[in-house]
Design a protein around this motif. Sequence first.
Motif, PDB file in Angstrom:
ATOM      1  N   SER A  17       0.834  -1.210   0.000  1.00  0.00           N
ATOM      2  CA  SER A  17       0.000   0.000   0.000  1.00  0.00           C
ATOM      3  C   SER A  17       0.866   1.256   0.000  1.00  0.00           C
ATOM      4  O   SER A  17       1.845   1.351   0.732  1.00  0.00           O
ATOM      5  CB  SER A  17      -0.929  -0.004   1.219  1.00  0.00           C
ATOM      6  OG  SER A  17      -0.189  -0.147   2.415  1.00  0.00           O
ATOM      7  N   VAL A  18       0.488   2.219  -0.842  1.00  0.00           N
ATOM      8  CA  VAL A  18       1.255   3.458  -1.008  1.00  0.00           C
ATOM      9  C   VAL A  18       0.299   4.648  -0.951  1.00  0.00           C
ATOM     10  O   VAL A  18      -0.756   4.645  -1.590  1.00  0.00           O
ATOM     11  CB  VAL A  18       2.019   3.475  -2.347  1.00  0.00           C
ATOM     12  CG1 VAL A  18       2.837   4.758  -2.473  1.00  0.00           C
ATOM     13  CG2 VAL A  18       2.907   2.257  -2.481  1.00  0.00           C
ATOM     14  N   ALA A  19       0.681   5.649  -0.175  1.00  0.00           N
ATOM     15  CA  ALA A  19      -0.025   6.922  -0.163  1.00  0.00           C
ATOM     16  C   ALA A  19       0.957   8.028  -0.558  1.00  0.00           C
ATOM     17  O   ALA A  19       2.172   7.833  -0.480  1.00  0.00           O
ATOM     18  CB  ALA A  19      -0.620   7.200   1.212  1.00  0.00           C
ATOM     19  N   TYR A  20       0.426   9.162  -0.986  1.00  0.00           N
ATOM     20  CA  TYR A  20       1.318  10.254  -1.368  1.00  0.00           C
ATOM     21  C   TYR A  20       0.696  11.597  -0.990  1.00  0.00           C
ATOM     22  O   TYR A  20      -0.530  11.749  -0.907  1.00  0.00           O
ATOM     23  CB  TYR A  20       1.638  10.215  -2.858  1.00  0.00           C
ATOM     24  CG  TYR A  20       0.473  10.510  -3.771  1.00  0.00           C
ATOM     25  CD1 TYR A  20       0.225  11.819  -4.229  1.00  0.00           C
ATOM     26  CD2 TYR A  20      -0.378   9.486  -4.196  1.00  0.00           C
ATOM     27  CE1 TYR A  20      -0.843  12.086  -5.068  1.00  0.00           C
ATOM     28  CE2 TYR A  20      -1.445   9.753  -5.032  1.00  0.00           C
ATOM     29  CZ  TYR A  20      -1.676  11.045  -5.467  1.00  0.00           C
ATOM     30  OH  TYR A  20      -2.729  11.324  -6.294  1.00  0.00           O
ATOM     31  N   ILE A  23       4.131   9.243  -9.631  1.00  0.00           N
ATOM     32  CA  ILE A  23       2.979   8.543  -9.052  1.00  0.00           C
ATOM     33  C   ILE A  23       2.392   7.553 -10.052  1.00  0.00           C
ATOM     34  O   ILE A  23       2.016   6.426  -9.692  1.00  0.00           O
ATOM     35  CB  ILE A  23       1.908   9.576  -8.611  1.00  0.00           C
ATOM     36  CG1 ILE A  23       2.459  10.438  -7.477  1.00  0.00           C
ATOM     37  CG2 ILE A  23       0.626   8.869  -8.189  1.00  0.00           C
ATOM     38  CD1 ILE A  23       1.587  11.630  -7.148  1.00  0.00           C
ATOM     39  N   ILE A  36       4.105   4.027 -10.290  1.00  0.00           N
ATOM     40  CA  ILE A  36       3.962   3.068  -9.187  1.00  0.00           C
ATOM     41  C   ILE A  36       2.763   2.191  -9.507  1.00  0.00           C
ATOM     42  O   ILE A  36       1.608   2.594  -9.333  1.00  0.00           O
ATOM     43  CB  ILE A  36       3.795   3.804  -7.846  1.00  0.00           C
ATOM     44  CG1 ILE A  36       4.985   4.733  -7.597  1.00  0.00           C
ATOM     45  CG2 ILE A  36       3.644   2.813  -6.702  1.00  0.00           C
ATOM     46  CD1 ILE A  36       4.845   5.602  -6.356  1.00  0.00           C
ATOM     47  N   PHE A  42       2.794  -2.858  -6.224  1.00  0.00           N
ATOM     48  CA  PHE A  42       2.172  -1.839  -5.373  1.00  0.00           C
ATOM     49  C   PHE A  42       0.704  -1.684  -5.736  1.00  0.00           C
ATOM     50  O   PHE A  42       0.313  -1.859  -6.892  1.00  0.00           O
ATOM     51  CB  PHE A  42       2.885  -0.491  -5.547  1.00  0.00           C
ATOM     52  CG  PHE A  42       4.355  -0.527  -5.245  1.00  0.00           C
ATOM     53  CD1 PHE A  42       4.804  -0.445  -3.938  1.00  0.00           C
ATOM     54  CD2 PHE A  42       5.289  -0.660  -6.267  1.00  0.00           C
ATOM     55  CE1 PHE A  42       6.162  -0.481  -3.655  1.00  0.00           C
ATOM     56  CE2 PHE A  42       6.646  -0.702  -5.991  1.00  0.00           C
ATOM     57  CZ  PHE A  42       7.083  -0.617  -4.682  1.00  0.00           C
ATOM     58  N   PRO A  93      -1.551   4.135  -5.827  1.00  0.00           N
ATOM     59  CA  PRO A  93      -1.286   5.128  -4.768  1.00  0.00           C
ATOM     60  C   PRO A  93      -2.516   5.975  -4.456  1.00  0.00           C
ATOM     61  O   PRO A  93      -3.274   6.362  -5.357  1.00  0.00           O
ATOM     62  CB  PRO A  93      -0.156   5.979  -5.349  1.00  0.00           C
ATOM     63  CG  PRO A  93       0.498   5.090  -6.368  1.00  0.00           C
ATOM     64  CD  PRO A  93      -0.610   4.263  -6.949  1.00  0.00           C
ATOM     65  N   GLU A  97      -3.994   9.468  -2.564  1.00  0.00           N
ATOM     66  CA  GLU A  97      -3.574  10.785  -2.094  1.00  0.00           C
ATOM     67  C   GLU A  97      -4.143  11.068  -0.710  1.00  0.00           C
ATOM     68  O   GLU A  97      -5.311  10.767  -0.426  1.00  0.00           O
ATOM     69  CB  GLU A  97      -4.014  11.870  -3.071  1.00  0.00           C
ATOM     70  CG  GLU A  97      -3.492  13.252  -2.684  1.00  0.00           C
ATOM     71  CD  GLU A  97      -3.784  14.309  -3.744  1.00  0.00           C
ATOM     72  OE1 GLU A  97      -3.254  15.433  -3.601  1.00  0.00           O
ATOM     73  OE2 GLU A  97      -4.536  14.006  -4.696  1.00  0.00           O
ATOM     74  N   TYR A 101      -0.896   2.414   5.586  1.00  0.00           N
ATOM     75  CA  TYR A 101      -0.042   2.334   4.406  1.00  0.00           C
ATOM     76  C   TYR A 101       1.367   1.916   4.818  1.00  0.00           C
ATOM     77  O   TYR A 101       1.841   2.281   5.899  1.00  0.00           O
ATOM     78  CB  TYR A 101       0.019   3.683   3.680  1.00  0.00           C
ATOM     79  CG  TYR A 101      -1.313   4.150   3.147  1.00  0.00           C
ATOM     80  CD1 TYR A 101      -1.780   3.712   1.915  1.00  0.00           C
ATOM     81  CD2 TYR A 101      -2.105   5.030   3.886  1.00  0.00           C
ATOM     82  CE1 TYR A 101      -3.010   4.136   1.432  1.00  0.00           C
ATOM     83  CE2 TYR A 101      -3.333   5.448   3.419  1.00  0.00           C
ATOM     84  CZ  TYR A 101      -3.783   5.001   2.182  1.00  0.00           C
ATOM     85  OH  TYR A 101      -5.001   5.412   1.708  1.00  0.00           O
TER      86      TYR A 101
END
Length: 373
Positions: free
Chosen positions: A52-55, A68, A71, A76, A79, A81, A96
Amino acid sequence: MRQWLSNIYRLGLKELRSLRADPVLLFLIAYVFSFAVYAVATGAKLEVINASVAYVDLDRSDLSGRIIGAILPPEFDTPQEIAASDIDRVMNDGSYVFVLSFPPRFEADVIAGLQPSLQLNVDATAMVQAGNGSVFLQEIITGEITKFVAGDDTSSTLPIDLIVTAQFNPNLQSTWFSSVMQVINNVTILAILLTGAALIREREHGTIEHLLVMPVTPSEIMLAKIWANGLAIIVAAVLSLWLVVQGILGVPIAGSLTLFVTGTVLYLVSVTGLGILLATFTTSMSQFGLLALPVLVVMNLLSGSTTPMESIPGWLQTVMQIAPSTHFVAFSQAILYRGAGLQTVWPDMLVMIGLGGVFFAIALLRFRQTMAA
């Protein structure tokens, strides 16, 4: 000699009948070589999958969007936000594994050559995904920035063309490793448990007295238990490699199963002797289980089946050379993974023969003392 072999054969048949009459042990054998292998291979993955990826994007530039967008699954998840004020919260509650934060004027500073900072927050409690995933994200970020600065999506500033070839596991799937190693570990576990349980069962059922009045020797009793329980384990292990590992999981077996079975027979002499030796120090199944547990944990964790031998301290590597499981794991990996032949694995087989003789002699001495008492 003929009578000696006949006694071993007939006592072994008795062991097989006792095993057939024990539904709990039969279920245990079927379970550890079927569902347990499949569950570990498919459930405990070592590679990065769906991390899990957040940005946080305070720049809203073309460059941050490119990074972004690069990814991607399956390594992954897409992503998500989040706001800058939510970084601590989502990291603390484990929402995350990675949080990527783009500062204001990120793209402008990159174009101006100012080397801006790009923050990557990692939840390192997810150790495998954290370590490998961080490397993957760094490669993605570096690659996208390089192509953006060069103005050419196909360009690269590397002076060499690095070509990586993965031998024996081209897709780097942990299933290929964990499924086979689970079978190998289960051979060790059941070899100790079945032979030890066979001796404990003789005591609990009172049949040990019957053996004492029969014209049989302790060596005949021991060898009978070894070949009978060893046969059940070898058959179950081979079926597991064929049906579960190759059939269901689709993991190829590179080497000769005949050579693997030969080495397994040599290994079982030592490890089943260890099971009988442990059983002579106990009087009940519960005591035997408590005594066998730490032995099995050490043999499995430090034999090279879970982590490479090179990753443990040097002095401990030396100590583990007296454990037959260490050499059996090296032997099995060479054959089943790399397709090695006899010319490669004969040193491990020779060591297993030597250790088998030592463990069998010690177990036989202790078994004779127990029978006499």
